[in-house]
Design a protein around this motif. Structure first.
Motif, PDB file in Angstrom:
ATOM      1  N   ASN A 175       0.873  -1.175   0.000  1.00 57.16           N
ATOM      2  CA  ASN A 175       0.000   0.000   0.000  1.00 57.16           C
ATOM      3  C   ASN A 175       0.909   1.223   0.000  1.00 57.16           C
ATOM      4  O   ASN A 175       1.184   1.837   1.030  1.00 57.16           O
ATOM      5  N   TYR A 176       1.397   1.578  -1.161  1.00 55.78           N
ATOM      6  CA  TYR A 176       2.408   2.630  -1.271  1.00 55.78           C
ATOM      7  C   TYR A 176       1.925   3.960  -0.699  1.00 55.78           C
ATOM      8  O   TYR A 176       2.713   4.730  -0.140  1.00 55.78           O
ATOM      9  N   ALA A 177       0.643   4.243  -0.840  1.00 52.48           N
ATOM     10  CA  ALA A 177       0.114   5.510  -0.329  1.00 52.48           C
ATOM     11  C   ALA A 177       0.272   5.587   1.185  1.00 52.48           C
ATOM     12  O   ALA A 177       0.654   6.636   1.729  1.00 52.48           O
ATOM     13  N   ALA A 178       0.007   4.469   1.888  1.00 51.78           N
ATOM     14  CA  ALA A 178       0.125   4.453   3.349  1.00 51.78           C
ATOM     15  C   ALA A 178       1.582   4.577   3.778  1.00 51.78           C
ATOM     16  O   ALA A 178       1.911   5.304   4.720  1.00 51.78           O
ATOM     17  N   VAL A 179       2.466   3.846   3.101  1.00 53.63           N
ATOM     18  CA  VAL A 179       3.889   3.898   3.437  1.00 53.63           C
ATOM     19  C   VAL A 179       4.448   5.283   3.137  1.00 53.63           C
ATOM     20  O   VAL A 179       5.209   5.856   3.931  1.00 53.63           O
ATOM     21  N   GLN A 180       4.072   5.840   2.009  1.00 51.23           N
ATOM     22  CA  GLN A 180       4.537   7.171   1.627  1.00 51.23           C
ATOM     23  C   GLN A 180       4.086   8.215   2.637  1.00 51.23           C
ATOM     24  O   GLN A 180       4.865   9.091   3.047  1.00 51.23           O
ATOM     25  N   ALA A 181       2.829   8.112   3.084  1.00 46.95           N
ATOM     26  CA  ALA A 181       2.318   9.063   4.067  1.00 46.95           C
ATOM     27  C   ALA A 181       3.085   8.950   5.378  1.00 46.95           C
ATOM     28  O   ALA A 181       3.396   9.964   6.021  1.00 46.95           O
ATOM     29  N   ALA A 182       3.395   7.717   5.788  1.00 48.59           N
ATOM     30  CA  ALA A 182       4.138   7.514   7.035  1.00 48.59           C
ATOM     31  C   ALA A 182       5.520   8.139   6.965  1.00 48.59           C
ATOM     32  O   ALA A 182       5.997   8.750   7.930  1.00 48.59           O
ATOM     33  N   LEU A 183       6.182   8.001   5.821  1.00 49.78           N
ATOM     34  CA  LEU A 183       7.508   8.589   5.651  1.00 49.78           C
ATOM     35  C   LEU A 183       7.433  10.116   5.645  1.00 49.78           C
ATOM     36  O   LEU A 183       8.237  10.793   6.292  1.00 49.78           O
ATOM     37  N   ARG A 184       6.469  10.660   4.942  1.00 47.68           N
ATOM     38  CA  ARG A 184       6.345  12.118   4.853  1.00 47.68           C
ATOM     39  C   ARG A 184       6.000  12.743   6.200  1.00 47.68           C
ATOM     40  O   ARG A 184       6.367  13.891   6.471  1.00 47.68           O
ATOM     41  N   GLN A 185       5.308  11.983   7.042  1.00 45.92           N
ATOM     42  CA  GLN A 185       4.893  12.489   8.350  1.00 45.92           C
ATOM     43  C   GLN A 185       5.861  12.109   9.469  1.00 45.92           C
ATOM     44  O   GLN A 185       5.566  12.292  10.640  1.00 45.92           O
ATOM     45  N   SER A 186       7.021  11.585   9.100  1.00 52.52           N
ATOM     46  CA  SER A 186       7.978  11.098  10.099  1.00 52.52           C
ATOM     47  C   SER A 186       8.691  12.220  10.850  1.00 52.52           C
ATOM     48  O   SER A 186       9.306  11.980  11.892  1.00 52.52           O
ATOM     49  N   GLY A 187       8.625  13.429  10.324  1.00 52.35           N
ATOM     50  CA  GLY A 187       9.317  14.545  10.960  1.00 52.35           C
ATOM     51  C   GLY A 187      10.628  14.885  10.305  1.00 52.35           C
ATOM     52  O   GLY A 187      11.318  15.819  10.733  1.00 52.35           O
ATOM     53  N   SER A 188      11.004  14.156   9.258  1.00 52.31           N
ATOM     54  CA  SER A 188      12.252  14.421   8.546  1.00 52.31           C
ATOM     55  C   SER A 188      11.981  15.334   7.352  1.00 52.31           C
ATOM     56  O   SER A 188      11.133  15.032   6.509  1.00 52.31           O
ATOM     57  N   GLU A 189      12.714  16.449   7.270  1.00 57.86           N
ATOM     58  CA  GLU A 189      12.569  17.342   6.127  1.00 57.86           C
ATOM     59  C   GLU A 189      12.961  16.636   4.833  1.00 57.86           C
ATOM     60  O   GLU A 189      12.408  16.917   3.764  1.00 57.86           O
ATOM     61  N   VAL A 190      13.914  15.714   4.939  1.00 58.48           N
ATOM     62  CA  VAL A 190      14.378  14.985   3.758  1.00 58.48           C
ATOM     63  C   VAL A 190      13.246  14.166   3.145  1.00 58.48           C
ATOM     64  O   VAL A 190      13.183  13.979   1.931  1.00 58.48           O
ATOM     65  N   LEU A 191      12.328  13.680   3.988  1.00 58.93           N
ATOM     66  CA  LEU A 191      11.279  12.774   3.523  1.00 58.93           C
ATOM     67  C   LEU A 191       9.971  13.478   3.166  1.00 58.93           C
ATOM     68  O   LEU A 191       8.993  12.818   2.807  1.00 58.93           O
ATOM     69  N   GLU A 192       9.935  14.800   3.260  1.00 59.13           N
ATOM     70  CA  GLU A 192       8.683  15.521   3.011  1.00 59.13           C
ATOM     71  C   GLU A 192       8.176  15.334   1.587  1.00 59.13           C
ATOM     72  O   GLU A 192       6.978  15.394   1.335  1.00 59.13           O
ATOM     73  N   GLY A 193       9.087  15.112   0.643  1.00 55.86           N
ATOM     74  CA  GLY A 193       8.666  14.900  -0.747  1.00 55.86           C
ATOM     75  C   GLY A 193       8.863  13.469  -1.213  1.00 55.86           C
ATOM     76  O   GLY A 193       8.915  13.207  -2.421  1.00 55.86           O
ATOM     77  N   ALA A 194       8.971  12.533  -0.261  1.00 54.90           N
ATOM     78  CA  ALA A 194       9.242  11.131  -0.612  1.00 54.90           C
ATOM     79  C   ALA A 194       8.121  10.531  -1.459  1.00 54.90           C
ATOM     80  O   ALA A 194       6.939  10.752  -1.202  1.00 54.90           O
ATOM     81  N   VAL A 195       8.520   9.755  -2.462  1.00 56.07           N
ATOM     82  CA  VAL A 195       7.573   9.043  -3.321  1.00 56.07           C
ATOM     83  C   VAL A 195       7.984   7.564  -3.336  1.00 56.07           C
ATOM     84  O   VAL A 195       9.085   7.227  -3.784  1.00 56.07           O
ATOM     85  N   VAL A 196       7.125   6.697  -2.825  1.00 51.96           N
ATOM     86  CA  VAL A 196       7.438   5.272  -2.768  1.00 51.96           C
ATOM     87  C   VAL A 196       7.135   4.644  -4.125  1.00 51.96           C
ATOM     88  O   VAL A 196       6.007   4.721  -4.625  1.00 51.96           O
ATOM     89  N   ASN A 197       8.142   4.018  -4.719  1.00 53.50           N
ATOM     90  CA  ASN A 197       8.008   3.435  -6.054  1.00 53.50           C
ATOM     91  C   ASN A 197       7.924   1.922  -6.057  1.00 53.50           C
ATOM     92  O   ASN A 197       7.347   1.345  -6.985  1.00 53.50           O
ATOM     93  N   ALA A 198       8.507   1.273  -5.048  1.00 54.23           N
ATOM     94  CA  ALA A 198       8.528  -0.194  -5.067  1.00 54.23           C
ATOM     95  C   ALA A 198       8.812  -0.745  -3.677  1.00 54.23           C
ATOM     96  O   ALA A 198       9.398  -0.069  -2.824  1.00 54.23           O
ATOM     97  N   PHE A 199       8.373  -1.987  -3.478  1.00 54.72           N
ATOM     98  CA  PHE A 199       8.671  -2.731  -2.246  1.00 54.72           C
ATOM     99  C   PHE A 199       8.991  -4.164  -2.624  1.00 54.72           C
ATOM    100  O   PHE A 199       8.336  -4.757  -3.490  1.00 54.72           O
ATOM    101  N   THR A 200      10.010  -4.711  -1.977  1.00 56.67           N
ATOM    102  CA  THR A 200      10.434  -6.086  -2.270  1.00 56.67           C
ATOM    103  C   THR A 200      10.787  -6.797  -0.975  1.00 56.67           C
ATOM    104  O   THR A 200      11.447  -6.220  -0.102  1.00 56.67           O
TER     105      THR A 200
END
Length: 227
Positions: A175-200
């Protein structure tokens, strides 16, 4: 409720259940009866732990090179993934650890030598920071998830736990949308624009089972002393 007459029967039962056995002491009362019921109950509690390698491919981030910022980044990534994955686990399953091991093939927390090599690489014209938003970053993890089976555990408990963990991890992490939201809301400025493309999920999933020690242990064999 199972009944055992000897310690050997209990040990044999443990070995059949999960292939390992903790030391068992069978106490006899004055009437010759054993404490088999308590021992059997303890033998029925089996802790199964699954360690799963996995990787997430993320775009839109500029991973820090300096050790302090990089370590903070790694910690926030772990917290973000732990939050979203932990919410998706079935009752009775616990997320013990989310460990970010590698970032683009390099240790998540790099040494001074590796850090200097990274700086030299950038200064030589790699322009890693400027190109980071146009490329993807591969984050490699190890997830540790546990489950305790109490009473009447099936012989296939380890396989069942492994199957359930795979199902839960796949359901959430794809569920890339859920994972992406968790990363963006983690508090890291680096991750504010994170886009999840794949999981393995990687190869080499480790599954271990062990019989838990009795919860009603006494201190009869411990000499505390008074001074």
């Amino acid at each position: 409720q199972r009944e055992f007459d000897t310690g050997k029967q209990v040990r044999d039962y443990c070995k059949v259940r999960c292939g390992v056995c903790e030391p068992v002491v069978v106490e006899e009362g004055e009437d010759g009866e054993t404490a088999a019921d308590e021992t059997a109950a303890a033998a029925d509690e089996i802790l199964t732990t699954v360690k799963m390698p996995a990787s997430i491919t993320v775009g839109g981030i500029d991973v820090p090179i300096e050790s302090g910022a990089r370590q903070e980044f790694a910690g926030l990534v772990e917290e973000g993934i732990a939050t979203t994955l932990g919410e998706a686990l079935d009752e009775g399953y616990d997320l013990e650890d989310v460990n970010l091991l590698y970032i683009d093939g390099e240790p998540a927390v790099i040494t001074a030598i590796a850090r200097k090599r990274s700086r030299d690489h950038v200064s030589a014209g790699a322009l890693r920071g400027r190109r980071a938003l146009q490329v993807t970053t591969v984050l490699k993890f190890e997830f540790t998830i546990s489950h305790v089976c109490a009473l009447d555990c099936p012989d296939s408990i380890a396989a069942e736990v492994r199957s359930n963990v795979l199902r839960m991890v796949n359901t959430r992490m794809f569920n890339y949308a859920a994972v992406q939201a968790a990363l963006r809301q983690s508090g890291s400025e680096v991750l504010e624009g994170a886009v999840v493309n794949a999981f393995t999920i990687g190869s080499g999933i480790e599954v271990t089972s062990e019989v838990l020690a009795p919860s009603n242990e006494t201190n009869a064999d411990v000499d505390v002393g008074n001074g």
